[in-house]
Each structure stands twice: as C-alpha cells, then as structure tokens.
Design a protein around this motif. Sequence first.
Motif, mmCIF file in Angstrom:
data_model
loop_
_atom_site.group_PDB
_atom_site.id
_atom_site.type_symbol
_atom_site.label_atom_id
_atom_site.label_comp_id
_atom_site.label_asym_id
_atom_site.label_seq_id
_atom_site.Cartn_x
_atom_site.Cartn_y
_atom_site.Cartn_z
ATOM 1 N N CYS A 125 0.833 -1.210 0.000
ATOM 2 C CA CYS A 125 0.000 0.000 0.000
ATOM 3 C C CYS A 125 0.865 1.257 0.000
ATOM 4 O O CYS A 125 0.554 2.235 -0.681
ATOM 5 C CB CYS A 125 -0.914 0.004 1.224
ATOM 6 S SG CYS A 125 -2.481 -0.849 0.940
ATOM 7 N N VAL A 128 2.414 1.744 -3.540
ATOM 8 C CA VAL A 128 1.409 2.143 -4.529
ATOM 9 C C VAL A 128 1.008 3.599 -4.310
ATOM 10 O O VAL A 128 0.935 4.393 -5.259
ATOM 11 C CB VAL A 128 0.183 1.216 -4.449
ATOM 12 C CG1 VAL A 128 -0.966 1.784 -5.273
ATOM 13 C CG2 VAL A 128 0.542 -0.182 -4.952
ATOM 14 N N TYR A 131 3.933 5.891 -5.378
ATOM 15 C CA TYR A 131 4.158 6.000 -6.826
ATOM 16 C C TYR A 131 2.992 6.711 -7.518
ATOM 17 O O TYR A 131 3.203 7.398 -8.517
ATOM 18 C CB TYR A 131 4.401 4.621 -7.435
ATOM 19 C CG TYR A 131 5.872 4.262 -7.437
ATOM 20 C CD1 TYR A 131 6.645 4.432 -8.580
ATOM 21 C CD2 TYR A 131 6.490 3.774 -6.299
ATOM 22 C CE1 TYR A 131 7.995 4.129 -8.579
ATOM 23 C CE2 TYR A 131 7.840 3.464 -6.279
ATOM 24 C CZ TYR A 131 8.582 3.648 -7.422
ATOM 25 O OH TYR A 131 9.928 3.357 -7.407
#
Length: 263
Positions: A125, A128, A131
């Motif tokens: 998490c 992600v 990014y």
Amino acid sequence: MTVRIVLLAVIAAIVNLGAFAQTADADSVMSVSVADADSAATNRDYRFKPTQLILPASLLAVGTAGVYWKSFKSMNADIRDGFNDMRGDHYLHADDYLQYLPAVAYLGLGFTGVKSRYNFKQRLCAVVTAYLSMTAMVGALKYTIRERRPDTGRRNSFPSGHTAKAFTAAELMRIEYGNWWGAGAYAVATGVAFLRLYNERHWFNDVIAGAGIGILSARIGYWMMPVYNRLFHWDSNSKTVVCAAPSYSPYDKSLSLNMTVLF
C-alpha cells in the motif's frame, strides 16, 4: 569552468541529496549505534511531522527556480557541456533499468529475513500510494511548465521522472529498513540522477526537483499508513507467510512450482 570541476560539483551535490534525506526527519532516538537506531526506527510507526516537509520542499523549490533563474540556466548549460565533453558518443542506458531496482528491493527485502517496519501488504500500500503521488506530481509539472529537454528539445524535461522514481523507492527503503539499507538505495538513486545528466536527458535542476518529489512521495505513502490500518483493520505486527512447493503432473508429464502467500 573545467570538465573536472563541473563533474565534481554535480556528483557532490547529488550525493548530498541522499545524505540529507537519510537524516532529515531524525527517525531514531537515544541510539548507541547506527544499527541500534535502525532497529528502533523499524519498530515504530512513521507519523507525519511538519519538519519532514522541509527537505523535499526545498529541493523542489530550488529545482523550480532553475527553470526561470538565468544564473541557474547558465550553470545548467555549463554542466551539460562538461558532460558532453566527457561522454562524446558513448551513452549509457543503465538508468532505464536501475530506476526500478530500489522498488524491487523495497518489496522483496522483507522476505529475506531483514527486519522491516511493516508487513508486505502494508509495504505494498505504501509503495502504490507513493508512486501514484509521484506520477501525479511529475505529470502535472511536466505538462504545466513544459521545459525543453537538452537533447531533443521536447517540452517535458522538468522534472526528471527517472530520478523521482528512484528517489521515491530509496526513501521508502530508508523509512522501512533503516539508514544502512537506505544508504544503498540512495546510492542507486544518485547513480540514476547522474546518468540522466550524463546521457543529456535532463538539466541539473530537473534531477534536483525529481529527488524532492521522490522523497515527498515516499513520505506521503507512509503518512497514509494509519489511515489504511484503520480502514482495513490491519495489525502492524502481523506476519506474511510464503510457502513454495514443487509438483508433478503425470498426465502431461510436467513440473510446476506452486506458491502461496498468506497475509
């Protein structure tokens, strides 16, 4: 300005970005050694502090100033010319692959027995979120500022996306695994930034801003962790178990490897 002076100035400046980032928010307290500090850091939740904004905001501000400040533009040109003299026609494209190495290490290192701050699903998490934040910031600035690249003239030079990706993962590594592992990741990220200049893909202020965005994005990923923990009812001390076993099918005479991940 001679080529040697230009290169030394560029290398020293980029390496210092990593050095400052590793110590900027003083994660460890009452440490007797670096190893002890890293162990203490990985046992505590990473919480938002206003001081954590200082370094990335400063790097982003300096990088942005380089788009408009004439003296900075002159330095950019000197640095580019110095690299052109050194490089000639010998380009290196390792940066296209090295930009992903810290991210792979960040996700996989916890499976090797290295002590981590969070478990795999939480790390997933964090990466992600980081990014997505990095991609949004880089994309918005590229197509708003529209700075010309030094090699092709295309208007998407600022900031450096490769550098942002590498520094995002490097800061994730530092937060998750401590300063020793973070230092290695920052060395890779610094190499990526260096190669973006060496290959004439970016101006110096592009990689400065990219580093700032990367560091900020990684911290956003961890600032969101308490939200994810409450939302998904995650226990930060839970473990991820990986089991792999080979199997053989007599029907088609084939071998396979079955893997199960429990988290």
